[in-house]
Design an enzyme around this catalytic site. Structure first.
Site, PDB file in Angstrom:
ATOM      1  N   LYS A   9      10.730 -56.676  92.293  1.00 50.94           N
ATOM      2  CA  LYS A   9      11.690 -57.294  93.237  1.00 50.94           C
ATOM      3  C   LYS A   9      11.320 -58.751  93.893  1.00 50.94           C
ATOM      4  O   LYS A   9      12.117 -59.087  94.186  1.00 50.94           O
ATOM      5  CB  LYS A   9      11.684 -56.304  94.479  1.00 50.94           C
ATOM      6  CG  LYS A   9      12.385 -55.071  93.949  1.00 50.94           C
ATOM      7  CD  LYS A   9      12.238 -54.035  95.265  1.00 50.94           C
ATOM      8  CE  LYS A   9      13.153 -52.652  95.094  1.00 50.94           C
ATOM      9  NZ  LYS A   9      13.306 -51.702  96.093  1.00 50.94           N
ATOM     10  N   ASN A  52      17.012 -56.454  95.219  1.00 46.04           N
ATOM     11  CA  ASN A  52      17.001 -55.406  94.301  1.00 46.04           C
ATOM     12  C   ASN A  52      18.371 -55.438  93.690  1.00 46.04           C
ATOM     13  O   ASN A  52      18.679 -54.516  92.876  1.00 46.04           O
ATOM     14  CB  ASN A  52      16.724 -54.271  95.057  1.00 46.04           C
ATOM     15  CG  ASN A  52      18.226 -53.940  95.961  1.00 46.04           C
ATOM     16  OD1 ASN A  52      18.859 -54.966  96.451  1.00 46.04           O
ATOM     17  ND2 ASN A  52      18.650 -52.790  96.164  1.00 46.04           N
ATOM     18  N   ASP A  87      18.654 -52.825  99.438  1.00 45.21           N
ATOM     19  CA  ASP A  87      18.111 -51.951 100.265  1.00 45.21           C
ATOM     20  C   ASP A  87      18.178 -51.985 101.857  1.00 45.21           C
ATOM     21  O   ASP A  87      18.174 -50.840 102.629  1.00 45.21           O
ATOM     22  CB  ASP A  87      16.528 -52.049  99.983  1.00 45.21           C
ATOM     23  CG  ASP A  87      15.965 -51.506  98.799  1.00 45.21           C
ATOM     24  OD1 ASP A  87      16.892 -50.692  97.968  1.00 45.21           O
ATOM     25  OD2 ASP A  87      15.242 -52.073  98.345  1.00 45.21           O
ATOM     26  N   GLY A 138       3.037 -48.184 105.586  1.00 48.64           N
ATOM     27  CA  GLY A 138       2.998 -48.736 104.551  1.00 48.64           C
ATOM     28  C   GLY A 138       3.387 -50.077 104.687  1.00 48.64           C
ATOM     29  O   GLY A 138       4.025 -50.388 105.697  1.00 48.64           O
ATOM     30  N   ALA A 139       3.112 -51.136 103.795  1.00 53.45           N
ATOM     31  CA  ALA A 139       3.360 -52.546 104.274  1.00 53.45           C
ATOM     32  C   ALA A 139       3.740 -53.144 102.689  1.00 53.45           C
ATOM     33  O   ALA A 139       3.601 -54.266 102.253  1.00 53.45           O
ATOM     34  CB  ALA A 139       2.110 -53.120 104.628  1.00 53.45           C
ATOM     35  N   GLY A 140       4.375 -52.401 101.660  1.00 56.91           N
ATOM     36  CA  GLY A 140       4.927 -52.786 100.530  1.00 56.91           C
ATOM     37  C   GLY A 140       6.438 -53.374 100.607  1.00 56.91           C
ATOM     38  O   GLY A 140       6.620 -53.611 101.802  1.00 56.91           O
ATOM     39  N   THR A 164      -4.071 -51.169 103.550  1.00 56.19           N
ATOM     40  CA  THR A 164      -4.532 -52.538 103.357  1.00 56.19           C
ATOM     41  C   THR A 164      -4.126 -53.233 104.455  1.00 56.19           C
ATOM     42  O   THR A 164      -2.986 -53.947 104.627  1.00 56.19           O
ATOM     43  CB  THR A 164      -3.951 -53.084 102.050  1.00 56.19           C
ATOM     44  OG1 THR A 164      -4.194 -52.224 101.038  1.00 56.19           O
ATOM     45  CG2 THR A 164      -4.738 -54.232 101.442  1.00 56.19           C
ATOM     46  N   LEU A 171      11.615 -42.301 103.244  1.00 55.76           N
ATOM     47  CA  LEU A 171      12.189 -42.876 102.129  1.00 55.76           C
ATOM     48  C   LEU A 171      12.105 -42.217 100.712  1.00 55.76           C
ATOM     49  O   LEU A 171      12.944 -42.543  99.829  1.00 55.76           O
ATOM     50  CB  LEU A 171      11.697 -44.360 101.877  1.00 55.76           C
ATOM     51  CG  LEU A 171      12.319 -45.355 102.753  1.00 55.76           C
ATOM     52  CD1 LEU A 171      12.074 -45.328 104.186  1.00 55.76           C
ATOM     53  CD2 LEU A 171      11.823 -46.829 102.400  1.00 55.76           C
ATOM     54  N   TYR A 228      12.963 -39.621  98.017  1.00 49.93           N
ATOM     55  CA  TYR A 228      14.158 -38.580  97.630  1.00 49.93           C
ATOM     56  C   TYR A 228      13.587 -37.652  96.573  1.00 49.93           C
ATOM     57  O   TYR A 228      14.317 -36.721  96.265  1.00 49.93           O
ATOM     58  CB  TYR A 228      15.329 -39.209  97.436  1.00 49.93           C
ATOM     59  CG  TYR A 228      15.180 -40.356  96.267  1.00 49.93           C
ATOM     60  CD1 TYR A 228      15.173 -39.816  94.740  1.00 49.93           C
ATOM     61  CD2 TYR A 228      14.974 -41.770  96.522  1.00 49.93           C
ATOM     62  CE1 TYR A 228      15.002 -40.872  93.810  1.00 49.93           C
ATOM     63  CE2 TYR A 228      14.703 -42.753  95.307  1.00 49.93           C
ATOM     64  CZ  TYR A 228      14.691 -42.214  94.262  1.00 49.93           C
ATOM     65  OH  TYR A 228      14.550 -43.123  93.184  1.00 49.93           O
TER      66      TYR A 228
END
Ligand code: NAP
Length: 280
Positions: free
Chosen positions: A65, A86, A101, A125-127, A152, A222, A224
């Protein structure tokens, strides 16, 4: 016949071909959408192939991405801020990049706008997906405060720095159970942007054991696959409001479909088709 694709590595059991091919069939569009496993080494040549073969559009998933941006002619303002694309549309020989997204996330959270505004949120999360969630929260839904936690901490810090605004406070929370449990009481929205709980590791949850949820909480996972993650089951058991990742998946796909074809994806048919696929 028009050609479309999703590229990623591993591409796994992507639901995008089923979603878009069902849309094409329903609307009588002569087109085919395929999943392509593309490694980092093959990214440039695949993009050149799409240009040569005049692909109308393609989706981009993990891990491309960010990397795909260097091969595009232009990207949308949202994609620029988030740093991720995306959805790509080829028009007049040029490749245009979008981030749909954010539309999927916004449509999933829109019914709860009033509750989220001026409230506190917790983002795990930090992605890539977390970047899009932070964009929607800080630019659109405007909570008062966002607690951000990821394993992280450096990534949390750079994400917080990228999205800190005057009106939304962003606080880094260590992945320490006590700190998270302590913050839960003042939080309204919890968002899981990690793969914790995703098939096949369905017995994992980002929430520490003993976290007390209640009917005031809104929990957005997020993931599914499965439809009901452990996190969502924990939330349901506490009478919290739950939002699964399927709506986001469908809405980001519908926004891509609209960019490519100018037509609306038939949402109810798509939803029942994907629900059936995910239930088997
Ligand atoms: P990503 O860029 O790889 O980021 C994943 C984040 O989760 C990173 O912060 C990562 O930490 C953290 N993480 C990974 N494994 C972990 C573990 N075992 N314990 C704790 N933290 C962990 O992935 P992404 O694209 O953001 O996707 C995140 C999730 O969102 C996935 O489950 C994906 O399926 C889902 N998603 C859903 C949709 C939808 O349409 N519904 C769309 C996009 C993504 P490190 O940085 O330390 O590795």
């Amino acid at each position: 016949m028009k050609h479309f694709a999703v590229i990623g590595h591993p591409i796994g059991h992507s639901l995008s071909p089923l979603m878009h091919n069902t849309g094409f069939t329903q609307l009588g569009i002569d087109a085919q959408y395929e999943a392509m496993d593309v490694t980092q080494e093959n990214l440039a040549s695949t993009l050149q192939q799409f240009r040569n073969e005049n692909f109308i559009g393609f989706n981009v998933t993990v891990p491309h991405k960010q990397a795909v941006i260097q091969f595009l002619d232009q990207i949308s303002d949202e994609a620029k801020v988030i740093g991720a694309v995306n959805t790509v549309h080829q028009k007049n020989g040029k490749l245009f990049g979008y981030n749909t997204d954010v539309i999927g996330i916004l449509k999933s959270l829109e019914p709860f706008r009033n509750k989220i505004q001026n409230a506190s949120c917790l983002v795990f999360g930090a992605g890539g997906a977390s970047h899009s969630v932070m964009f929607v929260l800080t630019q659109n839904l405007k909570p008062k405060k966002i607690f951000l936690t990821s394993r992280t901490e450096k990534k949390s810090e750079s994400l917080a720095n990228a999205f800190r605004t005057l009106d939304v406070e962003i606080k880094i929370l260590p992945t320490d159970s006590k700190k998270i449990i302590g913050a839960i009481e003042e939080i309204t929205l919890i968002v899981n942007c990690t793969p914790l709980g995703m098939f096949p590791n369905i017995n994992a949850s980002p929430l520490p054991d003993n976290t007390r949820l209640n009917h005031h909480h809104i929990v957005f996972d997020l993931i599914y696959r499965p439809l009901q993650t452990l996190l969502l089951r924990q939330a349901s058991a506490a009478n919290a409001t739950t939002i699964g990742g399927l709506e986001m998946l469908i809405q980001q796909g519908a926004a891509a479909f609209k960019i490519w074809t100018g037509q609306e994806l038939p949402l109810s048919v798509i939803q029942s088709t994907l629900l059936k696929e995910l239930s088997t």
